[in-house]
Design a protein around this motif. Structure first.
Motif, PDB file in Angstrom:
ATOM      1  N   SER A 120       0.837  -1.192   0.000  1.00 59.70           N
ATOM      2  CA  SER A 120       0.000   0.000   0.000  1.00 59.70           C
ATOM      3  C   SER A 120       0.879   1.251   0.000  1.00 59.70           C
ATOM      4  O   SER A 120       1.878   1.328   0.717  1.00 59.70           O
ATOM      5  N   PRO A 121       0.525   2.279  -0.786  1.00 60.81           N
ATOM      6  CA  PRO A 121       1.328   3.518  -0.810  1.00 60.81           C
ATOM      7  C   PRO A 121       1.232   4.321   0.471  1.00 60.81           C
ATOM      8  O   PRO A 121       2.021   5.238   0.679  1.00 60.81           O
ATOM      9  N   ILE A 122       0.273   3.982   1.334  1.00 56.52           N
ATOM     10  CA  ILE A 122       0.112   4.741   2.573  1.00 56.52           C
ATOM     11  C   ILE A 122       1.367   4.644   3.431  1.00 56.52           C
ATOM     12  O   ILE A 122       1.799   5.639   4.033  1.00 56.52           O
ATOM     13  N   ALA A 123       1.969   3.461   3.488  1.00 54.70           N
ATOM     14  CA  ALA A 123       3.182   3.292   4.294  1.00 54.70           C
ATOM     15  C   ALA A 123       4.294   4.202   3.785  1.00 54.70           C
ATOM     16  O   ALA A 123       5.011   4.834   4.575  1.00 54.70           O
ATOM     17  N   GLY A 124       4.444   4.298   2.482  1.00 50.10           N
ATOM     18  CA  GLY A 124       5.472   5.168   1.922  1.00 50.10           C
ATOM     19  C   GLY A 124       5.235   6.619   2.258  1.00 50.10           C
ATOM     20  O   GLY A 124       6.171   7.351   2.628  1.00 50.10           O
ATOM     21  N   TYR A 125       3.965   7.056   2.153  1.00 49.81           N
ATOM     22  CA  TYR A 125       3.651   8.444   2.476  1.00 49.81           C
ATOM     23  C   TYR A 125       3.874   8.732   3.961  1.00 49.81           C
ATOM     24  O   TYR A 125       4.260   9.857   4.328  1.00 49.81           O
ATOM     25  N   LEU A 126       3.632   7.749   4.801  1.00 43.82           N
ATOM     26  CA  LEU A 126       3.880   7.957   6.230  1.00 43.82           C
ATOM     27  C   LEU A 126       5.368   8.152   6.506  1.00 43.82           C
ATOM     28  O   LEU A 126       5.750   8.988   7.331  1.00 43.82           O
ATOM     29  N   PHE A 127       6.202   7.394   5.822  1.00 43.97           N
ATOM     30  CA  PHE A 127       7.640   7.519   6.035  1.00 43.97           C
ATOM     31  C   PHE A 127       8.175   8.869   5.544  1.00 43.97           C
ATOM     32  O   PHE A 127       9.092   9.437   6.139  1.00 43.97           O
TER      33      PHE A 127
END
Length: 320
Positions: free
Chosen positions: A29-36
């Motif tokens: 999921s791209p959400i993890a990348g955006y969180l980082f």
């Protein structure tokens, strides 16, 4: 007739597949990348992009920090190009500074990197000491030190007095003040040197060995092997140093304050005076956007010219 039931191994296998799918879906999921990247992203949006948008708006207004912005259209830009003599003078001085300082800095960085690329005992210690000026070179303390070194009673004049030469106040002479700033900036070649050193280590030693067998001299090896193989790194350093030199402010502000006779009145220093001495924030915003356009044009010209002198091994030589 009993309903068909799955065996325990089948249930376990199905559970593993479902769990793996869930984990896979969660990690992809791209959400993890955006969180980082959210700390950097928030910083970019709030501290870079939003101020740039505000600056663009203010460049079309009359804004003095004391009153509300008043929309005046292109009047700030008309004043700059038609009536502002100091704009043209500061831009000319800045371009001259860039043209002189960047080649000297890159040449010094490349020469030192070639020396440090040799297998010498204790070379890591030498690299550390040579890199130190780049860590402290932009500080106010070093700028004040530089001011004392090139002053009338500074180290340079004391050294010249041993040879019977009477020195001058180098930072107070309009013919030499800009040169002192160029020397200071060229002294901070550590970051470029490290990048050049990394590029030199990527050049295959077999090329030098083969050229030596063919009778090539060190000079011929430098121009036929080192420079072509190092040209992408040279392009990278050239762009970085050019952009940084156009924004040079601290040294001129501390050491010379733009003098004498405006001989070191850099563009960034003029922009600062307009914004924080005269409180003409709208006018200063227009100056800032003009500087951005100038830097973009110069950078684009560098990239356009790179097709004639930058070589990429993966593309079979010169870039098309």
């Amino acid at each position: 007739m009993k309903p068909e039931t799955r065996s325990a191994p089948q249930k376990l296998s199905s559970r593993k597949i479902t769990t793996a799918f869930t984990l896979k879906g969660r990690w992809e999921s791209p959400i993890a990348g955006y969180l980082f990247i959210s700390p950097w992203l928030l910083g970019f949006l709030l501290l870079t992009l939003w101020p740039m948008i505000q600056s663009m708006y203010y460049s079309f207004t009359k804004y003095t920090l004391l009153d509300a912005p008043e929309w005046i259209g292109l009047r700030n830009y008309e004043r700059i190009f038609a009536d502002d003599e100091m704009f043209r003078q500061s831009l000319q001085i800045t371009i001259l500074f860039v043209v002189l300082s960047v080649p000297i800095k890159l040449f010094s960085a490349l020469m030192v990197a070639m020396v440090l690329n040799k297998k010498i005992k204790g070379i890591s210690v030498y690299r550390t000491f040579i890199y130190l000026p780049s860590l402290i070179g932009s500080s106010i303390a070093v700028a004040i030190l530089w001011q004392n070194i090139f002053g009338i009673n500074g180290f340079i004049n004391r050294f010249l007095s041993y040879f019977g030469i009477e020195g001058i106040s180098w930072i107070s002479n309009p013919n030499t003040a800009l040169g002192t700033l160029i020397i200071l900036v060229a002294w901070q070649f550590g970051s470029s040197m490290v990048i050049f050193l990394a590029g030199l280590k990527q050049i295959p030693a077999e090329l030098y060995e083969a050229s030596s067998v063919d009778g090539a001299s060190k000079v011929r090896q430098f121009f036929s092997i080192t420079l072509p193989m190092l040209s992408p790194v040279l392009l990278f350093n050239l762009v970085l140093q050019t952009i940084g030199s156009f924004q040079m402010f601290t040294q001129a502000f501390i050491i010379t304050k733009g003098g004498p006779i405006n001989s070191t009145y850099m563009y960034a220093l003029y922009l600062y005076d307009r914004a924080f001495s005269r409180y003409e924030m709208g006018y200063a915003s227009a100056l800032a956007w003009i500087l951005l356009v100038v830097i973009a044009i110069v950078t684009a010209l560098i990239f356009a010219s790179s097709r004639y002198w930058v070589f990429y091994e993966t593309e079979g030589g010169r870039r098309k």
